[in-house]
Design a protein around this motif. Structure first.
Motif, PDB file in Angstrom:
ATOM      1  N   HIS A 175      -7.672  -5.867 -13.115  1.00  0.00           N
ATOM      2  CA  HIS A 175      -8.207  -4.902 -12.151  1.00  0.00           C
ATOM      3  C   HIS A 175      -9.083  -5.673 -11.164  1.00  0.00           C
ATOM      4  N   ALA A 176      -8.623  -5.733  -9.915  1.00  0.00           N
ATOM      5  CA  ALA A 176      -9.385  -6.483  -8.915  1.00  0.00           C
ATOM      6  C   ALA A 176      -9.819  -5.581  -7.764  1.00  0.00           C
ATOM      7  N   ALA A 177      -9.690  -4.272  -7.949  1.00  0.00           N
ATOM      8  CA  ALA A 177     -10.073  -3.336  -6.892  1.00  0.00           C
ATOM      9  C   ALA A 177     -10.660  -2.090  -7.533  1.00  0.00           C
ATOM     10  N   GLU A 178     -11.175  -1.212  -6.694  1.00  0.00           N
ATOM     11  CA  GLU A 178     -11.873  -0.040  -7.227  1.00  0.00           C
ATOM     12  C   GLU A 178     -10.936   1.134  -7.516  1.00  0.00           C
ATOM     13  N   ARG A 179     -11.370   1.949  -8.480  1.00  0.00           N
ATOM     14  CA  ARG A 179     -10.707   3.205  -8.821  1.00  0.00           C
ATOM     15  C   ARG A 179      -9.231   3.057  -9.171  1.00  0.00           C
ATOM     16  N   CYS A 180      -8.872   1.951  -9.769  1.00  0.00           N
ATOM     17  CA  CYS A 180      -7.479   1.779 -10.185  1.00  0.00           C
ATOM     18  C   CYS A 180      -7.302   2.284 -11.616  1.00  0.00           C
ATOM     19  N   GLU A 181      -6.065   2.642 -11.930  1.00  0.00           N
ATOM     20  CA  GLU A 181      -5.743   3.130 -13.270  1.00  0.00           C
ATOM     21  C   GLU A 181      -4.656   2.253 -13.871  1.00  0.00           C
ATOM     22  N   SER A 182      -4.855   1.833 -15.103  1.00  0.00           N
ATOM     23  CA  SER A 182      -3.776   1.115 -15.779  1.00  0.00           C
ATOM     24  C   SER A 182      -3.580   1.690 -17.171  1.00  0.00           C
ATOM     25  N   ARG A 183      -2.319   1.709 -17.596  1.00  0.00           N
ATOM     26  CA  ARG A 183      -1.987   2.196 -18.943  1.00  0.00           C
ATOM     27  C   ARG A 183      -1.000   1.230 -19.580  1.00  0.00           C
ATOM     28  N   GLN A 184      -1.268   0.882 -20.818  1.00  0.00           N
ATOM     29  CA  GLN A 184      -0.324   0.092 -21.607  1.00  0.00           C
ATOM     30  C   GLN A 184       0.007   0.933 -22.832  1.00  0.00           C
ATOM     31  N   VAL A 185       1.258   1.308 -22.990  1.00  0.00           N
ATOM     32  CA  VAL A 185       1.662   2.147 -24.116  1.00  0.00           C
ATOM     33  C   VAL A 185       2.841   1.496 -24.836  1.00  0.00           C
ATOM     34  N   LEU A 230      -0.146  -5.114  -6.860  1.00  0.00           N
ATOM     35  CA  LEU A 230      -0.174  -3.755  -6.335  1.00  0.00           C
ATOM     36  C   LEU A 230      -1.202  -3.590  -5.227  1.00  0.00           C
ATOM     37  N   GLY A 231      -0.751  -3.004  -4.121  1.00  0.00           N
ATOM     38  CA  GLY A 231      -1.646  -2.710  -3.009  1.00  0.00           C
ATOM     39  C   GLY A 231      -2.323  -1.361  -3.186  1.00  0.00           C
ATOM     40  N   ALA A 232      -3.145  -1.003  -2.222  1.00  0.00           N
ATOM     41  CA  ALA A 232      -3.948   0.222  -2.309  1.00  0.00           C
ATOM     42  C   ALA A 232      -3.058   1.460  -2.444  1.00  0.00           C
ATOM     43  N   ASP A 277       0.829  -1.208   0.000  1.00  0.00           N
ATOM     44  CA  ASP A 277       0.000   0.000   0.000  1.00  0.00           C
ATOM     45  C   ASP A 277       0.868   1.265   0.000  1.00  0.00           C
ATOM     46  N   GLY A 278       0.558   2.153  -0.904  1.00  0.00           N
ATOM     47  CA  GLY A 278       1.243   3.443  -0.929  1.00  0.00           C
ATOM     48  C   GLY A 278       2.685   3.405  -1.390  1.00  0.00           C
ATOM     49  N   ALA A 279       3.179   2.240  -1.791  1.00  0.00           N
ATOM     50  CA  ALA A 279       4.569   2.148  -2.248  1.00  0.00           C
ATOM     51  C   ALA A 279       4.659   2.540  -3.726  1.00  0.00           C
ATOM     52  N   LEU A 286       0.217  -7.936 -14.444  1.00  0.00           N
ATOM     53  CA  LEU A 286       0.043  -6.979 -13.357  1.00  0.00           C
ATOM     54  C   LEU A 286      -1.323  -7.170 -12.718  1.00  0.00           C
ATOM     55  N   GLU A 287      -1.320  -7.166 -11.418  1.00  0.00           N
ATOM     56  CA  GLU A 287      -2.569  -7.389 -10.703  1.00  0.00           C
ATOM     57  C   GLU A 287      -2.790  -6.233  -9.723  1.00  0.00           C
ATOM     58  N   LEU A 288      -3.863  -5.484  -9.953  1.00  0.00           N
ATOM     59  CA  LEU A 288      -4.163  -4.355  -9.073  1.00  0.00           C
ATOM     60  C   LEU A 288      -5.152  -4.842  -8.024  1.00  0.00           C
ATOM     61  N   THR A 289      -4.631  -5.092  -6.822  1.00  0.00           N
ATOM     62  CA  THR A 289      -5.462  -5.733  -5.807  1.00  0.00           C
ATOM     63  C   THR A 289      -5.940  -4.765  -4.729  1.00  0.00           C
ATOM     64  N   GLY A 290      -5.354  -3.568  -4.676  1.00  0.00           N
ATOM     65  CA  GLY A 290      -5.795  -2.580  -3.693  1.00  0.00           C
ATOM     66  C   GLY A 290      -6.425  -1.393  -4.405  1.00  0.00           C
ATOM     67  N   ASP A 291      -7.387  -0.747  -3.759  1.00  0.00           N
ATOM     68  CA  ASP A 291      -8.063   0.387  -4.394  1.00  0.00           C
ATOM     69  C   ASP A 291      -7.072   1.511  -4.715  1.00  0.00           C
ATOM     70  N   ASP A 292      -7.386   2.271  -5.765  1.00  0.00           N
ATOM     71  CA  ASP A 292      -6.619   3.468  -6.139  1.00  0.00           C
ATOM     72  C   ASP A 292      -5.167   3.191  -6.545  1.00  0.00           C
ATOM     73  N   ALA A 293      -4.897   1.998  -6.974  1.00  0.00           N
ATOM     74  CA  ALA A 293      -3.539   1.698  -7.433  1.00  0.00           C
ATOM     75  C   ALA A 293      -3.367   2.156  -8.885  1.00  0.00           C
ATOM     76  N   VAL A 294      -2.128   2.411  -9.255  1.00  0.00           N
ATOM     77  CA  VAL A 294      -1.811   2.874 -10.608  1.00  0.00           C
ATOM     78  C   VAL A 294      -0.720   1.994 -11.204  1.00  0.00           C
ATOM     79  N   ALA A 295      -0.991   1.417 -12.364  1.00  0.00           N
ATOM     80  CA  ALA A 295       0.011   0.567 -13.021  1.00  0.00           C
ATOM     81  C   ALA A 295       0.180   1.006 -14.470  1.00  0.00           C
ATOM     82  N   HIS A 296       1.411   1.389 -14.802  1.00  0.00           N
ATOM     83  CA  HIS A 296       1.706   1.768 -16.188  1.00  0.00           C
ATOM     84  C   HIS A 296       2.798   0.859 -16.714  1.00  0.00           C
TER      85      HIS A 296
END
Lengths: 424, 251
Positions: free
Chosen positions: A291-301, A236-238, A210-212, A260-270
């Protein structure tokens, strides 16, 4: 499910060529990985997930030899950045060329111990990443990796850690497995560069609490004949952040998977990549974001510049699980084909089980913009320089994913040098 | 300075003949204007002179200070001192306006055997010239012409011209899409560059622009040829009566 005889034979041949590490804290994880591998078999070219990339040379018992690339007197990448340098030569750690790993809190997979914090991570994310799609070469890595770094970050790392992979033997076959664990609120920048070996199989498992915040920038080395298969598994944690950028210039075969697995809310993965290939070049980016949590953002570029028969592949998926509301997912894969012989194969996928999400994806292939080229030339910019400018402009969105401006500048300079050598 | 003789040009793609024998001489220090109805070949003339692909010169020549332009690559023409201010400036996403300008300036200096401009010196000069054209720092940071308004694009063209200091400037409908104030700004930018060693060829549909950039000579182009040449009064005649009378007279 029974694995076809041919696959079993291929696996047996591959394992016979390896001396699997025994004992120590990683032994149970390695045994599990070997069991997973036995049930999956090695990938074959008829597997759907390997439809666009022939895995034969990645699974063969012996590596195909690869000539060494002479970079001349070129300044090493990331040289101007204050960092901890850890050098691997053909997959073997070389302390004489490296900074002190202990001072930077870096431990090694090979360090004998019966109990280790990395037990909770080594092979764990890899195993999670085997469903819904099998990734046998990652399981092979967990079973057979001979070396790797184990980094547990509890605060803000003072300097980036730079893993430098030198390729000195034409027939080297390296298997490295790294684990990075970021405690809540911790931050680390990991740099990787170099071809590593004639054939390189690498897994990076990253637990971002979380928060890391985790920043990852790598450049895969320009040895024309090298082959590489790499996997990044991240959880990824919250409120955490994960950003990974890869530059690939040359290499006869590269398959980069990111799971990539977004498991905590509000996580960001690019996750981003810039690949430039001239001639015998096959580059495959395969990405799976859950996306396994709420309000997460992911970007693949992902951007690829291809010429003289080079081939680019993109398989990217965004999976939004039930309940992952307010997901913001973005995926773009584009290729710039500098001639008629090059090819780009893309398979973008969205699978969404939540009803309040925003997901977009796009994929394009195109030639260089002739009007822009003419405009630049009409201002006196010579053809080749104008082409380079436009190629760099095409790659800009991917490079823009690197937060540190000095690192981004290094990557840009490396690309310019490549474009200079390869005629725009 | 610019000598065009019997220039014949067709489109490469569909064999369509656009220029049918253009003759034109522009002397150093002068401003020539070309007016003409739509489809008369004005823009084609500017593209052919600057070296755009897609046109085939079937006859004739165009020289700049005695050097044949039509054999040169576009970048060589630019280095020789030719500049075209585009009717539709091109957007280049991903290339910063400042980077673009500096690359262009230094490429031309290099081609002429001059030393490159240092970053500091360049910045100083560009700031000064941008200010005169009311181009702010934000616009310089943005990608070339991306998200620029019509007026901003045209001012950006004039800024490039001011930085590159060409000797032969061609302005292709630089007034199109400009409001009165923007046109004044652009005209002031052009007038500031008027010089005994520099010539202008101003392509326009309207007398308006010529109120601000006073021409020495006005040409009327129709059906791929210069059909009439006169003084500034010719532009006024067009403004008042249209092209019909002139064309009826010459064709």
């Amino acid at each position: 499910m029974a694995v076809a005889q041919a696959k079993q034979d291929a696996l047996a041949a591959r394992l016979a060529g390896l001396s699997l590490p025994q004992g120590g804290w990683s032994a149970p994880a390695r045994a599990d990985a070997q069991a997973r591998l036995a049930s999956m078999g090695l990938p074959g070219k008829r597997d759907e997930y390997w439809r666009y990339t022939d895995p034969t040379t990645l699974t063969a018992a012996q590596p195909t030899p690869a000539a060494l690339f002479d970079a001349g007197d070129e300044t090493p990448l990331f040289d101007g950045i204050d960092r901890v340098r850890l050098v691997f030569v053909d997959g073997v750690f070389d302390p004489t060329q490296s900074d002190d790993p202990a001072a930077a809190g870096v431990e090694f997979l090979s360090a004998g111990a019966d109990i280790h914090w990395a037990q909770g991570l080594y092979g764990v994310l890899e195993a999670r990443g085997q469903t819904p799609v099998a990734r046998p070469l990652a399981a092979l890595n967990t079973a057979a990796a001979t070396e790797g770094v184990l980094i547990h970050v509890t605060g803000r790392a003072a300097r980036p850690i730079n893993l430098i992979y030198l390729h000195k033997s034409e027939s080297s076959d390296a298997i490295l497995h790294h684990c990075v664990k970021l405690a809540p609120g911790a931050e680390l920048t990991l740099l990787e560069n170099g071809p590593a070996a004639a054939r390189f199989n690498k897994v990076l498992e990253v637990e971002v609490a979380d928060g890391a915040r985790f920043h990852h920038i790598r450049a895969q080395g320009r040895d024309h004949e090298r082959r590489a298969v790499t996997h990044i598994f991240a959880r990824l944690g919250a409120g955490s952040l994960f950003k990974s950028f890869t530059l690939t210039a040359n290499g006869v075969l590269t398959r980069n998977e990111a799971v990539l697995e977004l498991t905590g809310d509000d996580a960001v993965a690019h996750v981003a990549g810039a690949a430039v290939g001239d001639g015998d070049f096959h580059h495959d980016d395969t990405v799976f974001v859950t996306h396994a949590a709420e309000r997460c953002e992911s970007r693949q570029v992902f951007k690829k510049v291809l010429k003289n028969g080079a081939v680019g592949v993109f398989q990217g998926k965004i999976l939004v699980q039930p309940g992952a509301q307010k997901t913001d997912g973005y995926q773009i894969s584009q290729s710039l084909l500098l001639d008629e012989t090059s090819q780009f194969l893309a398979k973008p996928e969205l699978e969404i089980y939540a009803d309040d999400v925003k997901c977009s994806h796009g994929s394009t292939s195109g030639a260089i913009d002739e009007t822009a080229l003419y405009y630049l030339r009409s201002r006196g910019v010579p053809l080749r320089q104008a082409q380079s400018l436009l190629v760099l402009a095409f790659l800009a969105e991917a490079i823009g994913e690197i937060e540190d401006e000095a690192i981004a500048e290094d990557i840009r300079a490396r690309l310019e040098a490549w474009l200079g050598r390869h005629g725009g | 300075m610019l000598e065009i003789n019997n220039l014949h040009v067709k489109l490469e793609e569909d064999d369509k003949v656009i220029l049918k024998g253009v003759n034109l001489t522009v002397e150093a220090g002068k401003v020539h204007a070309i007016m003409g109805p739509n489809g008369s070949g004005k823009s084609t003339l500017s593209y052919v002179l600057s070296g755009r692909d897609g046109y085939e010169v079937t006859d004739g020549s165009a020289t700049l200070d005695g050097v044949e332009l039509l054999e040169m690559e576009p970048e060589e023409r630019a280095a020789a001192g030719l500049f075209l201010a585009f009717q539709y400036p091109v957007e280049i996403p991903g290339v910063g306006n400042m980077t673009f300008l500096r690359t262009a300036v230094n490429a031309q200096r290099k081609a002429r055997g001059q030393e490159e401009m240092s970053a500091g010196e360049f910045l100083k000069v560009v700031r000064e010239k941008a200010k005169a054209l009311k181009i702010d720092a934000e616009m310089m940071k943005r990608p070339v012409n991306v998200g620029f308004s019509g007026g901003e694009k045209k001012r950006n063209e004039i800024l490039q011209m001011a930085m590159l200091e060409p000797k032969m400037c061609i302005l292709d409908e630089t007034d199109s899409g400009l409001d009165v104030d923007a046109m004044k700004l652009v005209a002031d930018g052009v007038n500031a560059l008027r010089d005994a060693g520099r010539a202008f060829l101003v392509i326009t549909h309207y007398q308006r622009l010529l109120d601000h950039i006073k021409p020495d000579v006005v040409h009327i182009m129709a059906d791929g040829r210069i059909v009439k040449t006169g003084g500034p009064e010719l532009a006024l005649e067009v403004e008042n009566n249209g092209y019909a009378d002139i064309l009826a007279e010459v064709l």
